[in-house]
Design a protein around this motif. Structure first.
Motif, PDB file in Angstrom:
ATOM      1  N   ALA A  51     -16.397   4.745   8.465  1.00 27.16           N
ATOM      2  CA  ALA A  51     -15.895   3.603   7.686  1.00 27.16           C
ATOM      3  C   ALA A  51     -15.021   4.082   6.525  1.00 27.16           C
ATOM      4  CB  ALA A  51     -17.060   2.767   7.170  1.00 27.16           C
ATOM      5  N   ILE A  52     -15.453   5.128   5.838  1.00 24.05           N
ATOM      6  CA  ILE A  52     -14.654   5.681   4.733  1.00 24.05           C
ATOM      7  C   ILE A  52     -13.329   6.219   5.261  1.00 24.05           C
ATOM      8  CG2 ILE A  52     -14.558   7.561   3.037  1.00 24.05           C
ATOM      9  CD1 ILE A  52     -17.592   7.133   2.642  1.00 24.05           C
ATOM     10  N   ASN A  53     -13.369   6.881   6.412  1.00 18.82           N
ATOM     11  CA  ASN A  53     -12.158   7.401   7.039  1.00 18.82           C
ATOM     12  C   ASN A  53     -11.187   6.259   7.353  1.00 18.82           C
ATOM     13  OD1 ASN A  53     -10.257   8.883   8.384  1.00 18.82           O
ATOM     14  ND2 ASN A  53     -11.553   9.414  10.098  1.00 18.82           N
ATOM     15  N   LEU A  54     -11.701   5.168   7.897  1.00 18.78           N
ATOM     16  CA  LEU A  54     -10.862   4.018   8.236  1.00 18.78           C
ATOM     17  C   LEU A  54     -10.230   3.416   6.978  1.00 18.78           C
ATOM     18  CD1 LEU A  54      -9.814   1.913  10.252  1.00 18.78           C
ATOM     19  CD2 LEU A  54     -11.923   0.643   9.845  1.00 18.78           C
ATOM     20  N   VAL A  55     -11.016   3.237   5.930  1.00 24.68           N
ATOM     21  CA  VAL A  55     -10.501   2.655   4.689  1.00 24.68           C
ATOM     22  C   VAL A  55      -9.422   3.550   4.084  1.00 24.68           C
ATOM     23  CG1 VAL A  55     -11.126   2.058   2.307  1.00 24.68           C
ATOM     24  CG2 VAL A  55     -12.558   1.294   4.197  1.00 24.68           C
ATOM     25  N   MET A  56      -9.663   4.858   4.067  1.00 24.22           N
ATOM     26  CA  MET A  56      -8.670   5.777   3.501  1.00 24.22           C
ATOM     27  C   MET A  56      -7.377   5.772   4.320  1.00 24.22           C
ATOM     28  SD  MET A  56      -9.879   6.831   0.740  1.00 24.22           S
ATOM     29  CE  MET A  56      -8.595   7.985   0.366  1.00 24.22           C
ATOM     30  N   THR A  57      -7.487   5.669   5.628  1.00 24.85           N
ATOM     31  CA  THR A  57      -6.298   5.609   6.476  1.00 24.85           C
ATOM     32  C   THR A  57      -5.504   4.341   6.194  1.00 24.85           C
ATOM     33  OG1 THR A  57      -7.427   6.883   8.194  1.00 24.85           O
ATOM     34  CG2 THR A  57      -5.477   5.647   8.863  1.00 24.85           C
ATOM     35  N   ILE A  83      -3.740   4.780   2.765  1.00 30.68           N
ATOM     36  CA  ILE A  83      -2.593   5.692   2.844  1.00 30.68           C
ATOM     37  C   ILE A  83      -1.436   5.043   3.609  1.00 30.68           C
ATOM     38  CG2 ILE A  83      -1.830   7.876   3.879  1.00 30.68           C
ATOM     39  CD1 ILE A  83      -4.528   9.047   3.014  1.00 30.68           C
ATOM     40  N   SER A  84      -1.745   4.258   4.633  1.00 28.71           N
ATOM     41  CA  SER A  84      -0.695   3.557   5.375  1.00 28.71           C
ATOM     42  C   SER A  84      -0.036   2.481   4.509  1.00 28.71           C
ATOM     43  CB  SER A  84      -1.266   2.944   6.648  1.00 28.71           C
ATOM     44  OG  SER A  84      -1.726   3.962   7.507  1.00 28.71           O
ATOM     45  N   LEU A  85      -0.845   1.793   3.709  1.00 25.55           N
ATOM     46  CA  LEU A  85      -0.277   0.805   2.787  1.00 25.55           C
ATOM     47  C   LEU A  85       0.616   1.480   1.742  1.00 25.55           C
ATOM     48  CD1 LEU A  85      -3.269  -1.651   2.232  1.00 25.55           C
ATOM     49  CD2 LEU A  85      -1.091  -2.126   3.379  1.00 25.55           C
ATOM     50  N   LEU A  86       0.205   2.652   1.276  1.00 24.92           N
ATOM     51  CA  LEU A  86       1.053   3.408   0.346  1.00 24.92           C
ATOM     52  C   LEU A  86       2.398   3.739   0.989  1.00 24.92           C
ATOM     53  CD1 LEU A  86      -1.391   5.899  -1.407  1.00 24.92           C
ATOM     54  CD2 LEU A  86      -0.089   4.057  -2.474  1.00 24.92           C
ATOM     55  N   LEU A  87       2.378   4.090   2.268  1.00 22.85           N
ATOM     56  CA  LEU A  87       3.625   4.388   2.975  1.00 22.85           C
ATOM     57  C   LEU A  87       4.520   3.164   3.007  1.00 22.85           C
ATOM     58  CD1 LEU A  87       5.457   6.130   4.850  1.00 22.85           C
ATOM     59  CD2 LEU A  87       4.158   5.141   6.742  1.00 22.85           C
ATOM     60  N   ILE A  88       3.970   2.025   3.363  1.00 24.01           N
ATOM     61  CA  ILE A  88       4.769   0.802   3.475  1.00 24.01           C
ATOM     62  C   ILE A  88       5.332   0.398   2.114  1.00 24.01           C
ATOM     63  CG2 ILE A  88       4.654  -1.664   4.002  1.00 24.01           C
ATOM     64  CD1 ILE A  88       2.556  -0.891   6.174  1.00 24.01           C
ATOM     65  N   VAL A 134       2.870  11.298   4.824  1.00 27.81           N
ATOM     66  CA  VAL A 134       3.634  12.380   5.465  1.00 27.81           C
ATOM     67  C   VAL A 134       2.715  13.576   5.711  1.00 27.81           C
ATOM     68  CG1 VAL A 134       5.512  14.028   5.104  1.00 27.81           C
ATOM     69  CG2 VAL A 134       5.857  11.615   4.565  1.00 27.81           C
ATOM     70  N   ILE A 135       1.907  13.917   4.718  1.00 27.26           N
ATOM     71  CA  ILE A 135       1.000  15.063   4.847  1.00 27.26           C
ATOM     72  C   ILE A 135      -0.110  14.757   5.845  1.00 27.26           C
ATOM     73  CG2 ILE A 135      -0.687  16.464   3.608  1.00 27.26           C
ATOM     74  CD1 ILE A 135       1.123  16.118   1.119  1.00 27.26           C
ATOM     75  N   LEU A 136      -0.726  13.583   5.728  1.00 27.49           N
ATOM     76  CA  LEU A 136      -1.827  13.224   6.632  1.00 27.49           C
ATOM     77  C   LEU A 136      -1.366  13.156   8.077  1.00 27.49           C
ATOM     78  CD1 LEU A 136      -4.756  12.223   7.082  1.00 27.49           C
ATOM     79  CD2 LEU A 136      -3.855   9.910   6.817  1.00 27.49           C
ATOM     80  N   ALA A 137      -0.205  12.571   8.308  1.00 26.33           N
ATOM     81  CA  ALA A 137       0.255  12.372   9.684  1.00 26.33           C
ATOM     82  C   ALA A 137       0.532  13.696  10.393  1.00 26.33           C
ATOM     83  CB  ALA A 137       1.503  11.491   9.697  1.00 26.33           C
ATOM     84  N   ILE A 138       1.122  14.669   9.701  1.00 29.08           N
ATOM     85  CA  ILE A 138       1.390  15.941  10.377  1.00 29.08           C
ATOM     86  C   ILE A 138       0.082  16.677  10.647  1.00 29.08           C
ATOM     87  CG2 ILE A 138       1.844  17.401   8.367  1.00 29.08           C
ATOM     88  CD1 ILE A 138       3.783  17.384  11.672  1.00 29.08           C
ATOM     89  N   MET A 139      -0.881  16.545   9.729  1.00 30.25           N
ATOM     90  CA  MET A 139      -2.190  17.167   9.967  1.00 30.25           C
ATOM     91  C   MET A 139      -2.893  16.504  11.157  1.00 30.25           C
ATOM     92  SD  MET A 139      -3.444  17.932   6.010  1.00 30.25           S
ATOM     93  CE  MET A 139      -4.923  17.068   6.278  1.00 30.25           C
ATOM     94  N   TRP A 181       6.909  10.599  13.092  1.00 28.60           N
ATOM     95  CA  TRP A 181       6.724  11.315  11.833  1.00 28.60           C
ATOM     96  C   TRP A 181       8.065  11.808  11.302  1.00 28.60           C
ATOM     97  CZ3 TRP A 181       7.740  16.259  10.137  1.00 28.60           C
ATOM     98  CH2 TRP A 181       7.202  16.599   8.908  1.00 28.60           C
ATOM     99  N   PHE A 182       8.916  12.341  12.192  1.00 26.93           N
ATOM    100  CA  PHE A 182      10.231  12.808  11.768  1.00 26.93           C
ATOM    101  C   PHE A 182      11.095  11.668  11.236  1.00 26.93           C
ATOM    102  CE2 PHE A 182       9.681  16.856  14.132  1.00 26.93           C
ATOM    103  CZ  PHE A 182      10.072  17.706  13.104  1.00 26.93           C
ATOM    104  N   VAL A 183      10.942  10.468  11.801  1.00 25.15           N
ATOM    105  CA  VAL A 183      11.681   9.307  11.293  1.00 25.15           C
ATOM    106  C   VAL A 183      11.286   9.031   9.848  1.00 25.15           C
ATOM    107  CG1 VAL A 183      11.976   6.808  11.528  1.00 25.15           C
ATOM    108  CG2 VAL A 183      12.045   8.267  13.557  1.00 25.15           C
ATOM    109  N   VAL A 184       9.974   8.994   9.585  1.00 20.93           N
ATOM    110  CA  VAL A 184       9.498   8.743   8.223  1.00 20.93           C
ATOM    111  C   VAL A 184       9.900   9.890   7.307  1.00 20.93           C
ATOM    112  CG1 VAL A 184       7.434   8.465   6.793  1.00 20.93           C
ATOM    113  CG2 VAL A 184       7.593   7.285   8.983  1.00 20.93           C
ATOM    114  N   PHE A 185       9.781  11.126   7.776  1.00 15.14           N
ATOM    115  CA  PHE A 185      10.114  12.279   6.952  1.00 15.14           C
ATOM    116  C   PHE A 185      11.601  12.308   6.615  1.00 15.14           C
ATOM    117  CE2 PHE A 185      10.979  16.873   6.322  1.00 15.14           C
ATOM    118  CZ  PHE A 185      10.186  17.045   5.200  1.00 15.14           C
TER     119      PHE A 185
END
Length: 120
Positions: free
Chosen positions: A19-25, A28-33, A48-53, A95-99
């Protein structure tokens, strides 16, 4: 839940971790948007960092699972798992598009979005 095998932790703890993993994802996705809309590259950086990992982790997991199937003589299942690498390829392309947008915002810093690019 059945795909996660953690023998040392009770199932309730595993559910809390998921659940914590889902909330953090989601955060972070909202931060991207928001970062993309406001043209703020620092808000995009966590994604960007999370997605490449995640891409690296998923690729390792897919290859490992395919090898396990191949060693147990389940060739068809191994090949099907290797097809998951196509999904990883699409994920890396996205990921490359966002980067690239992240890098564009870095280049625009100081000159504004409508100025001509500097001469080289």
């Amino acid at each position: 839940m059945r795909t996660i095998v953690i023998d040392t932790l009770p199932s309730d703890i595993v559910k809390i971790i998921l659940a914590i993993n889902l909330v953090m994802t989601i955060v972070i996705s909202l931060l991207l948007i928001i970062g993309a809309l406001k043209r703020n590259r620092w808000m995009m950086l966590p994604w960007v960092i999370l997605a490449i990992m995640l891409a690296i982790g998923m690729a390792i997991s897919i290859i490992y699972t395919a090898i396990v199937f191949f060693t147990h003589k389940a060739v068809t299942s191994g090949v099907i798992w290797l097809l998951g690498l196509l999904g990883i390829a699409i994920f890396i392309y996205l990921w490359f598009v966002v980067f690239s947008y992240y890098q564009l915002l870095e280049e625009e810093k100081g000159r504004g979005p409508y100025a001509r690019p500097p001469r080289r």
